[in-house]
Write an enzyme that holds these catalytic residues in place. Sequence first.
Site, PDB file in Angstrom:
ATOM      1  CB  SER A   1      -3.686   2.151   2.714  1.00  0.00           C
ATOM      2  OG  SER A   1      -2.809   2.814   1.824  1.00  0.00           O
TER       3      SER A   1
ATOM      4  CE  LYS B   1      -3.514   6.699   2.878  1.00  0.00           C
ATOM      5  NZ  LYS B   1      -2.884   5.523   2.280  1.00  0.00           N
TER       6      LYS B   1
ATOM      7  CB  SER C   1      -6.391   4.799  -0.392  1.00  0.00           C
ATOM      8  OG  SER C   1      -5.490   4.262   0.545  1.00  0.00           O
TER       9      SER C   1
END
Length: 408
Positions: free
Chosen positions: A51, A54, A116
């Site tokens: 993640s 991102k 997230s």
Amino acid sequence: MLAAVVGAFLHPAPSRAQSFQTAAVHAILIDAESGSVLFEKGADEPFSPASMAKLMTAEIVFRAIKEGRLSMDTEFTVTEDAWRRGGAGGGGSSMFAQVNSRIKLSDLLRGLIVQSGNDAAITIAENMAGTEEAFAGMMNQRAKEIGLTRSTFRNATGYSAPDQKVTARDMARIAQYIIDTYPEFYKIYSEREFTWNKIKQQNRNPLLTLDIGADGLKTGYLEESGYALTGSAVQNGQRLIMVVSGLKTARDRAAEARKMMEWGFRAFEPRQVFAANETVADVSVFGGEKGSVPVVAKKPVRLLLPRGATDRVTAKVVYQGPLVAPVEQGREVARLRVTRGDAVALEQPLYAGETVEAGTLSQRALDAALEVGTDLVRRAFEKAKGGNGSSGNGSGGASASGAASGNS
């Protein structure tokens, strides 16, 4: 000049030399203001970002808003694809956005950053680029522009993909870029919680709950790459940025990240090597009214050194040269590279301190003759060593070294 100035700053007060070890497979710690690398371990080895990808997704949005192409009130539609692959049924983190609903970017960004949410990431990608694949192309283009030289993105979420890889150094670089370029949006990374669809979720960054001045950025986890974190904190006006990856548990991630931050704030002391606009060195100029030009840094050159360190510190001005006249004042022409031991501790651009106009015809002819002679000598020397001669631009440099000494 370079040797005299650098040497004056490489003798910290005697104390026990500092060292650091981490269980992370990949790690880096930098001082945000100077860019000094305080610690690194496997910082240029590729791994799956999970993640933390991102961060790049968010940068694309931040830039579009800053350029006026979008606003925080712009609404995006949650596609069925985003709902299915990124929603609760997808098995990863989610903001629990409802299919076909319209959500303002101000909320999608919080879903992306605080929660997230994979559904938030896919929604952003598909609304901005049509497909997530096309959005990944935008991510890679921006990565090159920002200077992420060893990272490749394949999706907006960080879901596992065979050739989606980043490095710890690149993750630190994108973090620093976001902090410097988008201070108004960076504040979102410090928000502790966000509620959407009546579901409250806590920020996944464990550093925010610790009393160490942390205010960002992003966690990540994939089975293939372990637990990871890109984080930043400020103490006494100093900002540090750190990246860790390859840890076995979320608890290990929090503990290692905290340990690294606390060590960074405690174990180093700043040394100013050059003032802003102070001459660092003179580099060669071809065909100019003068044979060289002074190079300067636009901001103070500040290096953080371990207290009581004995590592050898070397500074070198690196440039492709000789520079071809005319050379305009303020043009970036070289880089100052400082190494501590075997590691690059600092790299900073250098600019022409004055303008050097093109010389007369006779001056240019003399420089050309000297360049030909120099190239012939270089080729002969390389041949004598058994190497191969080469043509084209050469490289120039000015260097100096010194040792930081102290009693242990």
